[in-house]
Design an enzyme around this catalytic site. Structure first.
Site, PDB file in Angstrom:
ATOM      1  N   ILE A  19     -11.909  -8.264 -23.547  1.00  0.00           N
ATOM      2  CA  ILE A  19     -10.701  -7.671 -24.146  1.00  0.00           C
ATOM      3  C   ILE A  19      -9.430  -8.340 -23.622  1.00  0.00           C
ATOM      4  O   ILE A  19      -8.328  -8.033 -24.057  1.00  0.00           O
ATOM      5  CB  ILE A  19     -10.625  -6.146 -23.870  1.00  0.00           C
ATOM      6  CG1 ILE A  19     -10.801  -5.859 -22.379  1.00  0.00           C
ATOM      7  CG2 ILE A  19     -11.661  -5.404 -24.698  1.00  0.00           C
ATOM      8  CD1 ILE A  19     -10.595  -4.403 -22.015  1.00  0.00           C
ATOM      9  N   GLY A  20      -9.593  -9.219 -22.698  1.00  0.00           N
ATOM     10  CA  GLY A  20      -8.414  -9.915 -22.197  1.00  0.00           C
ATOM     11  C   GLY A  20      -8.782 -10.981 -21.183  1.00  0.00           C
ATOM     12  O   GLY A  20      -9.835 -10.922 -20.544  1.00  0.00           O
ATOM     13  N   GLY A  22      -7.085 -13.177 -17.999  1.00  0.00           N
ATOM     14  CA  GLY A  22      -5.987 -13.467 -17.083  1.00  0.00           C
ATOM     15  C   GLY A  22      -6.184 -14.862 -16.539  1.00  0.00           C
ATOM     16  O   GLY A  22      -7.093 -15.584 -16.954  1.00  0.00           O
ATOM     17  N   SER A  24      -7.135 -15.673 -13.711  1.00  0.00           N
ATOM     18  CA  SER A  24      -8.271 -15.805 -12.799  1.00  0.00           C
ATOM     19  C   SER A  24      -9.352 -14.774 -13.086  1.00  0.00           C
ATOM     20  O   SER A  24     -10.229 -14.579 -12.267  1.00  0.00           O
ATOM     21  CB  SER A  24      -7.788 -15.637 -11.357  1.00  0.00           C
ATOM     22  OG  SER A  24      -7.116 -14.397 -11.234  1.00  0.00           O
ATOM     23  N   VAL A  27     -11.501  -9.857 -18.590  1.00  0.00           N
ATOM     24  CA  VAL A  27     -11.642  -8.397 -18.620  1.00  0.00           C
ATOM     25  C   VAL A  27     -12.539  -8.023 -19.802  1.00  0.00           C
ATOM     26  O   VAL A  27     -12.309  -8.476 -20.930  1.00  0.00           O
ATOM     27  CB  VAL A  27     -10.269  -7.707 -18.741  1.00  0.00           C
ATOM     28  CG1 VAL A  27     -10.437  -6.188 -18.717  1.00  0.00           C
ATOM     29  CG2 VAL A  27      -9.343  -8.153 -17.610  1.00  0.00           C
ATOM     30  N   LYS A  42     -13.127  -5.868 -14.853  1.00  0.00           N
ATOM     31  CA  LYS A  42     -12.470  -7.159 -14.612  1.00  0.00           C
ATOM     32  C   LYS A  42     -13.418  -8.006 -13.783  1.00  0.00           C
ATOM     33  O   LYS A  42     -13.827  -7.597 -12.687  1.00  0.00           O
ATOM     34  CB  LYS A  42     -11.160  -6.914 -13.847  1.00  0.00           C
ATOM     35  CG  LYS A  42     -10.283  -8.100 -13.682  1.00  0.00           C
ATOM     36  CD  LYS A  42      -8.922  -7.627 -13.175  1.00  0.00           C
ATOM     37  CE  LYS A  42      -7.972  -8.759 -12.944  1.00  0.00           C
ATOM     38  NZ  LYS A  42      -6.620  -8.291 -12.642  1.00  0.00           N
ATOM     39  N   ASP A 137       4.321  -8.318  -8.830  1.00  0.00           N
ATOM     40  CA  ASP A 137       3.959  -9.000 -10.075  1.00  0.00           C
ATOM     41  C   ASP A 137       4.234  -8.098 -11.272  1.00  0.00           C
ATOM     42  O   ASP A 137       3.421  -7.995 -12.194  1.00  0.00           O
ATOM     43  CB  ASP A 137       2.488  -9.425 -10.041  1.00  0.00           C
ATOM     44  CG  ASP A 137       2.214 -10.612 -10.965  1.00  0.00           C
ATOM     45  OD1 ASP A 137       3.185 -11.260 -11.403  1.00  0.00           O
ATOM     46  OD2 ASP A 137       1.034 -10.886 -11.244  1.00  0.00           O
TER      47      ASP A 137
HETATM   48  N1  LIG Z   1      -8.018  -1.653 -17.758  1.00  0.00           N
HETATM   49  C1  LIG Z   1      -7.753  -2.371 -18.847  1.00  0.00           C
HETATM   50  N2  LIG Z   1      -7.873  -1.814 -20.036  1.00  0.00           N
HETATM   51  C2  LIG Z   1      -7.615  -2.523 -21.146  1.00  0.00           C
HETATM   52  N3  LIG Z   1      -7.228  -3.778 -21.146  1.00  0.00           N
HETATM   53  C3  LIG Z   1      -7.090  -4.388 -19.978  1.00  0.00           C
HETATM   54  C4  LIG Z   1      -7.342  -3.714 -18.775  1.00  0.00           C
HETATM   55  N4  LIG Z   1      -7.131  -4.565 -17.778  1.00  0.00           N
HETATM   56  C5  LIG Z   1      -6.734  -5.711 -18.334  1.00  0.00           C
HETATM   57  N5  LIG Z   1      -6.717  -5.609 -19.667  1.00  0.00           N
HETATM   58  C6  LIG Z   1      -6.362  -6.673 -20.615  1.00  0.00           C
HETATM   59  O1  LIG Z   1      -6.804  -7.899 -20.105  1.00  0.00           O
HETATM   60  C7  LIG Z   1      -5.709  -8.806 -19.991  1.00  0.00           C
HETATM   61  C8  LIG Z   1      -5.932  -9.669 -18.786  1.00  0.00           C
HETATM   62  O2  LIG Z   1      -5.754  -8.885 -17.635  1.00  0.00           O
HETATM   63  P1  LIG Z   1      -5.665  -9.531 -16.199  1.00  0.00           P
HETATM   64  O3  LIG Z   1      -5.245  -8.464 -15.282  1.00  0.00           O
HETATM   65  O4  LIG Z   1      -6.879 -10.276 -15.873  1.00  0.00           O
HETATM   66  O5  LIG Z   1      -4.627 -10.663 -16.376  1.00  0.00           O
HETATM   67  P2  LIG Z   1      -3.062 -10.618 -16.360  1.00  0.00           P
HETATM   68  O6  LIG Z   1      -2.596  -9.730 -15.283  1.00  0.00           O
HETATM   69  O7  LIG Z   1      -2.553 -10.347 -17.745  1.00  0.00           O
HETATM   70  O8  LIG Z   1      -2.764 -12.107 -16.055  1.00  0.00           O
HETATM   71  P3  LIG Z   1      -2.675 -12.732 -14.637  1.00  0.00           P
HETATM   72  O9  LIG Z   1      -3.987 -12.567 -13.976  1.00  0.00           O
HETATM   73  O10 LIG Z   1      -2.333 -14.150 -14.924  1.00  0.00           O
HETATM   74  O11 LIG Z   1      -1.579 -11.988 -13.973  1.00  0.00           O
HETATM   75  C9  LIG Z   1      -4.479  -7.944 -19.936  1.00  0.00           C
HETATM   76  O12 LIG Z   1      -3.364  -8.623 -20.447  1.00  0.00           O
HETATM   77  C10 LIG Z   1      -4.862  -6.747 -20.790  1.00  0.00           C
HETATM   78  O13 LIG Z   1      -4.557  -6.997 -22.136  1.00  0.00           O
END
Ligand SMILES: Nc1ncnc2c1ncn2[C@@H]1O[C@H](COP(=O)(O)OP(=O)(O)OP(=O)(O)O)[C@@H](O)[C@H]1O
Length: 766
Positions: A19-20, A22, A24, A27, A42, A137
């Site tokens: 669903i996403g 990041g 590193s 998710v 994650k 952050d």
């Molecule tokens: N608990 C969650 N529920 C739904 N979607 C999520 C959840 N956690 C993360 N996501 C989705 O996954 C994406 C990636 O999350 P992640 O925390 O890995 O990266 P980020 O914080 O966006 O990027 P970075 O790691 O570069 O800071 C998010 O932008 C969000 O859309």
């Protein structure tokens, strides 16, 4: 389902599609089999991190597990499987605000929506700050939204506990576009860094992107540091925004952190008065975007994830080096008793790491290669050990005669290099001199994803959060993130001193010490001095008239500061072995006459002697009284005193004088001829003397030119330090040489005219 009965194995979850992404992590949506509850998992590849960065992950996990605030995402649990860390959190069906922006609001949200989002986020921030934590952050990507419009602060990957490290941090972490200037400058920062990021996030929500988002990280740093703070240009936005909104942003984006309000104070800004209940977001946002799982998800380029590692991670064996992890009363005891380890031979490149094809087998054969690091309740052992311990371990390892499999992971505990094996790259990082850094967009070592510039804290700052702004309600129900909790959650992993203060962040910028590098290269390869071009570029008169003693063979150069013009002072280079050189002092009363400089106060001039190897310059720099006598005859009588071995200063002065004399003498002769029909014999004598003198001067200039060339060649062998100065010297010598050439030509012309004059006179006499 209660907080305490969460499973801790991958097998307990049905993983759905990502669903996403990041930088590193990936998710995934997942179903917890036991309860059919939808969660988000994650997945972080531990092989992408240095050991010190694992501390950050541990911190993130533990902090989120401890969080008890409706606007802070909490962690249900975490576990490790093979080389992956899995963090289980609530599934926030709307995803992040960034995701929402990209999906349906590329030009930003309208103001009330923003106020409603930001007020919730700010509540979460107040909670964190009150408990002594800086998020570090804050950005739209870390504001998650549930299907009721609730906004939660997520991703504590770079958050830190002030309670642990004191109230001023110096680690360079964050995401550049959202990063406060003081964080960039590593000048020390506190809670106010989050307020800056909050202001940037407000702009992001209004415009659809953060300021400078299109620039590479280095440029963002430079722009942030050198420009005025970004602001809301209300004319350029798609939506209409109020002055109050702009004012709120401006409050946050003040370069002086002291001037920024605290999170708590900011909550009272009039801008937030318009914020609605969270349900407002359902119709203003959620109704307009598809569900998270139906949105296109762009994969963020990540560091290569390899499944070839021979590493075996064992997180279940109790450690003897650190106290057993204490589960805080408020934390979710999701334990990483990952008795399974990823058999890497099973992880072929086309194998989905989330679904190991074969059940992971206990790592029996590779027991010696197990690593143990603690993730909150998860225990991972084999942290870096003190040298003695490492040596002992190494000896034991050698005694056991069991060859260890080759280590490919960054987390390998190499017996030969346990001390720094996982942190060498980090410890090599030198705090950035930003002034230099910002001048380069393409710095070697820049990584696209997380970056960090690490700085060791030699003196730990006092362990008090910002007292002015925050209190620690130990009895408060919101005190779950207190220091005690943080420490008692098994977070403290003994670390090598070299990593004790390192932090992970969004990017990693590894830059060699530029000074060191330059210094080295200078020593090894002194920059070659440019050849001296002999050209006829016009040279400022001041250059020719400056009182200069040139010791050509040694390239020594001493310039007087007495010129009346604003010629920049050339550097003084002391040759080795030094020649006797005395600075020239000329009186300030100098005045210029034509291209030559006349010295009014001869008594104040000092006489200087310069000896050189080439015997070129026994420079008598000074003013001879005769040089300034008005009577041509008296002047003439003095002129022959001028030696071809005099300094250039002298030469210039006498040349000037000669020129004047020639003119005067010629006219005198002409007058005499006309009046008397006779030319006194002494005139011939003196004219011949003058002729000799100018010839001598011409040859002097020739010699000097040759020697200057030789001198410049010799300087190339000087030390690196001198070489830098020599660049300036060469430039100056070039000017001098050009001036000398012009002088020589002029003298030559004067000689010719003198000869012609003499011949004419002779002819007239005959
Ligand atoms: N608990 C969650 N529920 C739904 N979607 C999520 C959840 N956690 C993360 N996501 C989705 O996954 C994406 C990636 O999350 P992640 O925390 O890995 O990266 P980020 O914080 O966006 O990027 P970075 O790691 O570069 O800071 C998010 O932008 C969000 O859309």
């Amino acid at each position: 389902m209660t907080d305490t009965n969460w499973a801790n194995r991958l097998d307990d979850f049905e993983l759905k599609s990502p669903i996403g992404y990041g930088s590193s992590a990936v998710v995934y949506g997942a179903i917890y089999k036991l309860t059919r509850k939808l969660v988000a998992i994650k997945m972080i590849d531990l092989d992408m991190f240095e050991r010190n960065q694992i501390d950050e992950l541990r911190r993130e996990t533990a902090l989120m597990a401890l969080s008890k605030h409706p606007n802070v995402l909490r962690v249900y649990g975490s576990f490790v499987n093979g080389s992956k860390l899995y963090i289980v959190t609530p599934y926030l069906s709307a995803g992040s605000c960034l995701d929402i922006l990209k999906t349906g609001f590329q030009h930003g949200f309208e103001e009330i929506t923003i106020a409603t989002i930001l007020r919730q986020a700010l509540e979460g921030l107040v909670y964190l700050h009150k408990n002594g934590h800086i998020h570090r952050d804050v950005k739209a990507g870390n504001l998650l939204m549930d299907d009721h419009g609730g906004v939660l602060l997520a991703d504590f990957g770079v958050s830190s506990s002030l309670a642990e490290k004191g109230d001023v941090r110096k680690t360079f972490v964050g995401t550049p576009c959202w990063m406060a200037p003081e964080v960039m400058e590593q000048a020390g920062y506190d809670f106010k860094a989050d307020i800056w990021s909050f202001g940037i996030t407000a702009l992001e929500l209004a415009k659809g992107h953060a300021p400078f988002a299109k620039f590479p990280p280095m440029k963002v740093l430079m722009l942030t540091l050198s420009n005025d703070p970004p602001t809301l240009d209300r004319e350029s936005t798609v939506h209409k925004y109020s002055k109050g909104f702009k004012d709120m942003i401006d409050c946050c984006l003040q370069k002086d952190p002291q001037k920024r309000p605290t999170a708590e104070k900011l909550l009272h800004h009039p801008f937030f008065k318009q914020a609605k209940r969270k349900e407002y977001l359902i119709k203003s946002i959620l109704a307009n975007v598809p569900p998270l799982e139906q949105r296109p998800h762009k994969k963020v380029p990540q560091k290569a994830i390899t499944f070839e590692s021979t590493e075996q991670w064992d997180f279940d064996t109790p450690t003897t080096e650190e106290p057993p992890p204490i589960v805080p009363p408020t934390s979710v005891p999701v334990t990483g008793t990952a008795s399974t380890t990823m058999n890497n031979t099973n992880n072929s490149s086309n194998h989905n790491p989330m679904f190991p094809a074969t059940p992971a087998t206990p790592a029996t054969a590779a027991t010696n290669n197990k690593k143990h690091i603690s993730f909150g309740d998860v225990v991972i052992r084999d942290p870096p050990k003190p040298d003695v311990e490492q040596q002992q371990q190494q000896q034991q390892s050698q005694q056991s005669q069991q060859p260890l499999p080759p280590k490919k992971s960054r987390f390998s505990i190499n017996p030969e290099n346990t001390n720094n094996s996982t942190t060498s790259s980090a410890s090599d990082i030198v705090p950035l001199p930003l002034s230099r850094l910002c001048s380069q967009d393409s710095i070697q070592g820049e990584r696209k994803s997380r970056f960090e510039v690490q700085q060791q804290h030699t003196t730990p700052p006092p362990s008090q959060p910002n007292k002015e702004q925050h209190h620690h309600p130990s009895s408060s129900s919101e005190s779950a993130l207190s220091r005690e909790n943080s420490n008692s959650s098994g977070l403290s992993l003994p670390r090598n001193s070299s990593t004790s203060s390192t932090k992970s962040s969004r990017f990693s910028v590894e830059i060699e010490n530029p000074a060191g590098r330059e210094g080295q290269s200078q020593q090894q390869q002194p920059p070659p001095l440019p050849l001296l071009p002999i050209n006829d570029h016009p040279v400022s008169t001041s250059a020719t008239t400056a009182a200069i003693a040139i010791s050509a063979s040694s390239a020594s150069l001493v310039s007087s500061s007495s010129t009346t013009t604003s010629t920049p002072q050339p550097p003084t280079i002391t040759p080795s072995p030094p020649v006797t050189t005395t600075a020239v002092t000329l009186p300030l009363e100098c005045r210029k006459k034509g291209r030559f400089e006349l010295i009014g106060d001869t008594t104040s001039a000092t006489t200087t002697t310069t000896s050189t190897k080439s015997n070129l310059a026994t420079a008598v720099v000074g003013t001879h009284p005769h040089d300034h006598m008005d009577s041509p005859l008296s002047s003439l009588s003095g002129s022959p005193n001028t030696s071809p071995y005099t300094s250039l200063t002298r030469d210039h002065q006498s040349a000037a004088h000669t020129a004047r004399l020639l003119t005067t003498t010629a006219s005198t002769i002409a007058n005499n001829s006309q009046e008397n029909g006779n030319v006194p014999p002494i005139v011939y004598t003196q004219l011949e003397a003058l002729l000799k003198q100018t010839e001598a001067q011409r040859s002097l200039l020739n010699d000097m030119m040759v020697n200057v060339r030789r001198g410049s060649a010799e300087t190339t062998t000087t030390t690196a330090a001198t070489a830098v100065s020599n660049n300036d010297t060469v430039e100056h010598l070039q000017q001098l040489l050009t001036a000398s050439l012009r002088e020589r030509d002029r003298l030559s012309r004067e000689n010719d005219s003198l000869k012609r004059e003499l011949n004419n006179l002779r002819r007239q006499q005959q």
